[in-house]
Design a protein around this motif. Structure first.
Motif, PDB file in Angstrom:
ATOM      1  N   THR A   1      57.737  37.965  46.691  1.00 28.41           N
ATOM      2  CA  THR A   1      58.515  38.339  47.877  1.00 28.41           C
ATOM      3  C   THR A   1      57.621  38.403  49.111  1.00 28.41           C
ATOM      4  O   THR A   1      56.455  38.816  49.038  1.00 28.41           O
ATOM      5  CB  THR A   1      59.211  39.701  47.691  1.00 28.41           C
ATOM      6  N   LEU A   2      58.189  37.982  50.214  1.00 31.97           N
ATOM      7  CA  LEU A   2      57.505  38.037  51.510  1.00 31.97           C
ATOM      8  C   LEU A   2      58.555  38.476  52.521  1.00 31.97           C
ATOM      9  O   LEU A   2      59.417  37.697  52.908  1.00 31.97           O
ATOM     10  CB  LEU A   2      56.945  36.656  51.859  1.00 31.97           C
ATOM     11  N   THR A   3      58.500  39.753  52.904  1.00 30.53           N
ATOM     12  CA  THR A   3      59.551  40.315  53.742  1.00 30.53           C
ATOM     13  C   THR A   3      58.973  40.920  55.011  1.00 30.53           C
ATOM     14  O   THR A   3      57.887  41.504  55.010  1.00 30.53           O
ATOM     15  CB  THR A   3      60.341  41.396  52.975  1.00 30.53           C
ATOM     16  N   ARG A   4      59.735  40.783  56.076  1.00 25.35           N
ATOM     17  CA  ARG A   4      59.314  41.293  57.376  1.00 25.35           C
ATOM     18  C   ARG A   4      59.405  42.816  57.397  1.00 25.35           C
ATOM     19  O   ARG A   4      60.371  43.398  56.915  1.00 25.35           O
ATOM     20  CB  ARG A   4      60.215  40.696  58.465  1.00 25.35           C
ATOM     21  N   GLU A   5      58.397  43.465  57.949  1.00 20.22           N
ATOM     22  CA  GLU A   5      58.421  44.912  58.160  1.00 20.22           C
ATOM     23  C   GLU A   5      57.806  45.212  59.518  1.00 20.22           C
ATOM     24  O   GLU A   5      56.592  45.126  59.694  1.00 20.22           O
ATOM     25  CB  GLU A   5      57.669  45.658  57.061  1.00 20.22           C
ATOM     26  N   GLY A   6      58.667  45.537  60.485  1.00 24.21           N
ATOM     27  CA  GLY A   6      58.182  45.768  61.845  1.00 24.21           C
ATOM     28  C   GLY A   6      57.558  44.506  62.397  1.00 24.21           C
ATOM     29  O   GLY A   6      58.161  43.434  62.373  1.00 24.21           O
ATOM     30  N   GLU A   7      56.327  44.609  62.869  1.00 19.43           N
ATOM     31  CA  GLU A   7      55.601  43.450  63.396  1.00 19.43           C
ATOM     32  C   GLU A   7      54.772  42.753  62.318  1.00 19.43           C
ATOM     33  O   GLU A   7      54.104  41.769  62.593  1.00 19.43           O
ATOM     34  CB  GLU A   7      54.679  43.889  64.543  1.00 19.43           C
ATOM     35  N   GLY A   8      54.806  43.311  61.112  1.00 18.41           N
ATOM     36  CA  GLY A   8      53.998  42.740  60.038  1.00 18.41           C
ATOM     37  C   GLY A   8      54.830  42.288  58.865  1.00 18.41           C
ATOM     38  O   GLY A   8      56.025  41.996  58.999  1.00 18.41           O
ATOM     39  N   TRP A   9      54.192  42.227  57.685  1.00  9.73           N
ATOM     40  CA  TRP A   9      54.840  41.695  56.491  1.00  9.73           C
ATOM     41  C   TRP A   9      54.491  42.527  55.268  1.00  9.73           C
ATOM     42  O   TRP A   9      53.417  43.128  55.192  1.00  9.73           O
ATOM     43  CB  TRP A   9      54.394  40.243  56.254  1.00  9.73           C
ATOM     44  N   LEU A  10      55.416  42.557  54.326  1.00 14.43           N
ATOM     45  CA  LEU A  10      55.174  43.140  53.014  1.00 14.43           C
ATOM     46  C   LEU A  10      55.110  42.009  51.999  1.00 14.43           C
ATOM     47  O   LEU A  10      56.044  41.205  51.888  1.00 14.43           O
ATOM     48  CB  LEU A  10      56.291  44.103  52.619  1.00 14.43           C
TER      49      LEU A  10
ATOM     50  N   LEU B   1      48.111  26.401  62.969  1.00 15.65           N
ATOM     51  CA  LEU B   1      48.552  26.456  61.580  1.00 15.65           C
ATOM     52  C   LEU B   1      49.652  27.498  61.383  1.00 15.65           C
ATOM     53  O   LEU B   1      49.897  27.951  60.257  1.00 15.65           O
ATOM     54  CB  LEU B   1      47.376  26.732  60.628  1.00 15.65           C
ATOM     55  N   ALA B   2      50.337  27.871  62.484  1.00 15.01           N
ATOM     56  CA  ALA B   2      51.433  28.829  62.400  1.00 15.01           C
ATOM     57  C   ALA B   2      52.666  28.172  61.787  1.00 15.01           C
ATOM     58  O   ALA B   2      52.982  27.015  62.088  1.00 15.01           O
ATOM     59  CB  ALA B   2      51.767  29.374  63.786  1.00 15.01           C
ATOM     60  N   THR B   3      53.361  28.911  60.937  1.00 18.21           N
ATOM     61  CA  THR B   3      54.615  28.440  60.361  1.00 18.21           C
ATOM     62  C   THR B   3      55.758  28.813  61.308  1.00 18.21           C
ATOM     63  O   THR B   3      55.531  29.319  62.410  1.00 18.21           O
ATOM     64  CB  THR B   3      54.858  29.075  58.988  1.00 18.21           C
ATOM     65  N   SER B   4      56.978  28.627  60.836  1.00 12.57           N
ATOM     66  CA  SER B   4      58.142  28.979  61.650  1.00 12.57           C
ATOM     67  C   SER B   4      58.382  30.481  61.704  1.00 12.57           C
ATOM     68  O   SER B   4      59.231  30.948  62.460  1.00 12.57           O
ATOM     69  CB  SER B   4      59.392  28.282  61.083  1.00 12.57           C
ATOM     70  N   ALA B   5      57.648  31.267  60.913  1.00  8.83           N
ATOM     71  CA  ALA B   5      57.773  32.728  60.922  1.00  8.83           C
ATOM     72  C   ALA B   5      56.556  33.338  61.605  1.00  8.83           C
ATOM     73  O   ALA B   5      55.418  33.012  61.237  1.00  8.83           O
ATOM     74  CB  ALA B   5      57.896  33.261  59.500  1.00  8.83           C
ATOM     75  N   PRO B   6      56.742  34.201  62.592  1.00  9.78           N
ATOM     76  CA  PRO B   6      55.602  34.781  63.316  1.00  9.78           C
ATOM     77  C   PRO B   6      54.700  35.595  62.407  1.00  9.78           C
ATOM     78  O   PRO B   6      55.170  36.417  61.615  1.00  9.78           O
ATOM     79  CB  PRO B   6      56.279  35.668  64.369  1.00  9.78           C
ATOM     80  N   GLY B   7      53.409  35.325  62.496  1.00 11.58           N
ATOM     81  CA  GLY B   7      52.444  36.051  61.684  1.00 11.58           C
ATOM     82  C   GLY B   7      52.137  35.420  60.352  1.00 11.58           C
ATOM     83  O   GLY B   7      51.276  35.904  59.617  1.00 11.58           O
TER      84      GLY B   7
END
Length: 340
Positions: free
Chosen positions: A94-103, A280-286
């Motif tokens: 799983t890769l889920t957005r949390e605030g400005e970061g990721w879990l 090398l950024a993807t379509s998701a920030p960060g």
């Protein structure tokens, strides 16, 4: 460093502990960013360790030749001063957005909170493309192998190599030094390998150290009690002959499976993650992707290109991790000893 609890917090999570992922640890460390590394394999090195630890690699700068395992050892040593935390034998699910970061969550229950993620997962989950031969399974592990972990295992053996790419040509060249006989089976006399490697093989064919079996393809196996004794090959008119052999090495590439990566909502191109060539950024920030899994115009699937991508991604991530620190580019010679 190993897991001490199931939940962690860091600056950057690197998914993939292959050569490009390990160099990303170094590049992030040089910019004072902490890293955790997750890999589905229970060891460092990705394909280098799992598939060709003793295969010579010729296009690493400053190393005319270096084995896959040695390259991984040196990259791990280079990364060590920055104290990365490795979570091995775990697949990111799983890769889920949390605030400005990721879990980042794994199948072992590990959860890592991070400000950014670098996906360096190579080709994702991988396995060999197997030839469609009757009875293949009974010889796997005894006479049929899809990788070479130790050249010494093939000393004095009669080896048939099938395929026309880099792995087939490179291992034919290498095993000709230890095997009793090496035979290369291919459907045409042209190979899709590096020109220099093909030239080396041509010289070994001319000297009699390698036998070229073209235009043929695999048609069957012969043996007794699970012990391989011969490999049947057929030409374009289905005329068969038997090659006396102890070992078959079919090198028909890897079956690529992105697994959970395909469900993370990232923009994809031809089964790869689309990235901005500059960052090398993807379509998701960060989230950034480097190495074989990343795709952009003019992409070259070379380890040395992945190293450059690791540096570019780390610099692009720095403002997210340290928003109040101006990044003034410095060479490693001026920054001083890593970790000091």
């Amino acid at each position: 460093m190993s897991d001490t609890q199931n939940r962690h917090s860091t600056d950057v999570v690197i998914i993939g502990a292959g050569p490009v992922g390990l160099f990303a640890v170094f590049e992030c460390g040089m910019l004072k960013m902490r890293t955790h590394v997750v890999d589905a394999l229970d060891m460092l090195g990705g394909q280098c360790t799992a598939l060709y630890p003793e295969k010579p690699i010729y296009d690493i700068p400053a190393h005319p030749s270096i084995d896959g395992a040695d390259l991984i050892d040196r990259l791990a040593e280079q990364a060590a001063p920055f104290n990365p935390t490795y979570h091995l034998g775990q697949q990111v699910t799983t890769l889920t957005r949390e605030g400005e970061g990721w879990l980042v969550g794994t199948d072992k229950g590990t959860v890592i909170e991070a400000k950014a993620v670098i996906i360096a997962a190579g080709v994702g989950a991988f396995g060999p493309n197997k030839p469609p031969l009757d009875g293949l399974e009974q010889y796997e592990g005894s006479g049929v192998f899809y990788m070479v972990k130790r050249r010494a295992d093939f000393a004095g053996k009669r080896v048939v190599i099938a395929g026309g790419g880099d792995s087939a040509v490179d291992w034919a060249n290498s095993l000709s030094e230890v095997a009793e006989k090496v035979m290369v089976v291919h459907r045409r006399p042209k190979f899709r390998a590096a020109p220099e490697s093909v030239s080396r093989m041509d010289a070994l064919i001319a000297s009699g150290k390698i036998e070229l079996v073209v235009p043929y393809q695999l048609s069957g196996l012969e043996g007794v009690g699970g012990k391989l004794t011969g490999v049947r090959v057929a030409d374009l008119d289905d005329h068969e002959k038997v090659l006396d052999a102890d070992v078959l090495l079919p090198f028909f590439g890897l079956a690529m499976n992105l697994g959970p990566i395909a469900d993370w909502g990232l923009e994809m191109e031809k089964g790869h993650i689309a990235v901005d060539q500059r960052t090398l950024a993807t379509s998701a920030p960060g989230i950034h992707a480097i190495g074989d899994i990343a795709n952009y115009p003019g992409k070259l699937k070379l380890i040395l290109c992945g190293f450059a991508e690791a540096a570019m991604a780390a610099h692009a991530i720095h403002p997210r991790v340290h928003p109040d620190v101006a990044l003034h580019f410095e060479y490693s010679t001026s920054k001083g000893k890593p970790g000091a």
